[in-house]
Write a protein that holds these residues in place. Structure first.
Motif, PDB file in Angstrom:
ATOM      1  N   ALA A 263      21.765  41.365  72.765  1.00 16.60           N
ATOM      2  CA  ALA A 263      22.088  40.393  71.718  1.00 16.60           C
ATOM      3  C   ALA A 263      23.598  40.367  71.455  1.00 16.60           C
ATOM      4  O   ALA A 263      24.184  39.297  71.221  1.00 16.60           O
ATOM      5  CB  ALA A 263      21.340  40.744  70.435  1.00 16.60           C
ATOM      6  N   SER A 264      24.244  41.527  71.528  1.00 19.21           N
ATOM      7  CA  SER A 264      25.691  41.589  71.340  1.00 19.21           C
ATOM      8  C   SER A 264      26.422  40.828  72.439  1.00 19.21           C
ATOM      9  O   SER A 264      27.358  40.057  72.184  1.00 19.21           O
ATOM     10  CB  SER A 264      26.142  43.053  71.322  1.00 19.21           C
ATOM     11  OG  SER A 264      27.543  43.154  71.214  1.00 19.21           O
ATOM     12  N   THR A 265      25.971  41.015  73.684  1.00 23.12           N
ATOM     13  CA  THR A 265      26.604  40.316  74.804  1.00 23.12           C
ATOM     14  C   THR A 265      26.404  38.808  74.703  1.00 23.12           C
ATOM     15  O   THR A 265      27.328  38.022  74.965  1.00 23.12           O
ATOM     16  CB  THR A 265      26.037  40.829  76.142  1.00 23.12           C
ATOM     17  OG1 THR A 265      26.240  42.235  76.227  1.00 23.12           O
ATOM     18  CG2 THR A 265      26.710  40.153  77.312  1.00 23.12           C
ATOM     19  N   VAL A 266      25.204  38.386  74.326  1.00 21.36           N
ATOM     20  CA  VAL A 266      24.930  36.952  74.165  1.00 21.36           C
ATOM     21  C   VAL A 266      25.836  36.361  73.083  1.00 21.36           C
ATOM     22  O   VAL A 266      26.374  35.256  73.228  1.00 21.36           O
ATOM     23  CB  VAL A 266      23.448  36.722  73.836  1.00 21.36           C
ATOM     24  CG1 VAL A 266      23.198  35.263  73.443  1.00 21.36           C
ATOM     25  CG2 VAL A 266      22.571  37.099  75.025  1.00 21.36           C
ATOM     26  N   THR A 267      26.035  37.114  72.003  1.00 19.37           N
ATOM     27  CA  THR A 267      26.935  36.653  70.935  1.00 19.37           C
ATOM     28  C   THR A 267      28.352  36.465  71.466  1.00 19.37           C
ATOM     29  O   THR A 267      29.023  35.469  71.159  1.00 19.37           O
ATOM     30  CB  THR A 267      26.946  37.661  69.771  1.00 19.37           C
ATOM     31  OG1 THR A 267      25.625  37.821  69.267  1.00 19.37           O
ATOM     32  CG2 THR A 267      27.863  37.181  68.649  1.00 19.37           C
TER      33      THR A 267
END
Length: 402
Positions: A263-267
């Motif tokens: 989720a952090s990478t997608v953000t």
């Protein structure tokens, strides 16, 4: 006027020379296999019979070995050239990882772990120096941010590969990681220009007294930036190490950390185009550091309050947005501090911050979680980020005035 501004804020990716785009792509390929280290302690414990303290100590030896590796990378870049140093570092990592995969006993695995640490950081100084020297100073922060974003994308894919490969044997994780290192080395060897190490004719050689030697260890500005960078690296490594342990303490599956990292990478990927907006593009380095650390502090404070997966997604996004503002800016500042021809050595010294953090984070996080609650750890990390939001801009102003 508007069209001129749009052209000025065009994506850094399109302004990068082709060789730098290839370098970043190669590093992303390498990162696809960079998942084995997360399972190193488990492999030593489960497959090779080491006790948990012994496995942790051997993993710590790997972390210690990365510190001289970074310095050696800077030295070899000056002596051998950038392409050759990158290829040698990646090939050394591949051989050490294959040694770990095939190790018949704990002693052989421990030696290979140390060898892996000694090769692990060799290619970072030449890679970062190529970016520093390949773009205009105003574009360096964005170029380094593109590199870290590409590595984050590689990490996201690495988690999927690890889930598929690790089900059969943990040893295969190191084989695949070695293959990714060799693939990256091949791309670098074939795509990047050859190092120019041809000696100059006597008439073209500079006089010894005309080129003073700049030692990065005597540059107080660099050492100050390295100290600040160590704080950032320590927060980042504490986040990485403590998140699975914190989730387990809250009754969640530690593997949920993988979903939060995804989720952090997608953000990061979704928000990165916003950096080209005029208001964000015009931020001074001090303002960007302050805003980035404030967002990280808000995310870490959210972790102290959240105890379910849905509740953790919001803090994860805030932390990622803070990282997005900080990505690459410290490397750009350090590159600006380096006199001509010394960027690799300067970046090697600055990169020691991550080596120190890699050694300190595991024992520090486990000790704090054992003595206090996860909420206390997250709150302490948030307080550190708040302090850095005030300290880092002042530091940059002092460097600019010196």
């Amino acid at each position: 006027m508007a069209s001129a501004r749009s052209a000025e804020l065009a994506s850094t990716r399109h302004r990068l020379p082709a060789r730098l785009r290839l370098l970043i792509a190669a590093r992303a390929v390498n990162q696809l296999g960079a998942f084995s280290l997360a399972f190193l302690t488990v492999l030593l414990n489960r497959d090779l019979g080491a006790s948990l303290p012994a496995a942790g100590a051997i993993s710590g030896l790997f972390g210690l070995a990365t510190i001289p590796s970074r310095l050696l990378g800077g030295r070899l870049t000056d002596r051998w050239g950038r392409r050759r140093t990158i290829v040698v570092g990646l090939a050394g990592c591949a051989l050490a990882q294959l040694g770990i995969a095939a190790a018949p006993d704990l002693a052989v695995a421990a030696v290979c772990c140390v060898l892996l640490g000694l090769a692990f950081e060799l290619y970072e100084p030449p890679s970062q120096a190529m970016i520093a020297d390949g773009v205009a100073p105003a574009d360096r922060a964005s170029a380094y941010a593109l590199l870290t974003t590409a590595l984050a994308v590689g990490n996201m894919g690495a988690g999927l590969v690890a889930d598929l490969v690790g089900r059969s044997s943990l040893r295969w994780l190191f084989v695949v990681d070695a293959a990714s290192c060799l693939a990256c080395a091949l791309i670098v060897r074939l795509a990047l220009p050859e190092d120019r190490t041809r000696p100059q004719p006597p008439s073209e050689q500079p006089q010894p007294q005309s080129a003073p030697v700049h030692s990065p260890w005597r540059d107080r500005s660099l050492l100050t930036m390295t100290a600040a960078g160590t704080v950032f690296a320590l927060v980042s490594m504490l986040m990485l190490v403590a998140l699975p342990l914190s989730l387990a303490a809250d009754g969640l599956d530690p593997a949920t950390a993988g979903l939060l990292m995804t989720a952090s990478t997608v953000t990061l990927l979704l928000a990165r185009p916003a950096l080209r907006l005029r208001r964000l593009a015009d931020l001074t380095p001090g303002a960007a550091f302050a805003a980035g650390y404030l967002l990280m502090a808000a995310g870490l404070a959210g972790y102290a309050l959240a105890h379910t997966l849905p509740a953790l997604l919001g803090p994860t996004a805030l932390y990622a947005l803070g990282n997005l503002l900080l990505m690459g800016r410290s490397f750009a500042v350090v590159s600006d501090l380096a006199p001509p021809g010394t960027s690799a050595r300067y970046l090697a010294v600055y990169g020691l911050s991550w080596g120190f953090a890699t050694v300190l984070a595991p024992p520090l996080s486990t000790a704090l979680l054992d003595a206090f609650s996860p909420a206390a750890l997250w709150s302490a990390m948030a307080a550190i980020c708040l302090a850095m939001a005030v300290t880092q801009p002042r530091l940059l102003r002092r460097l600019a005035a010196s």
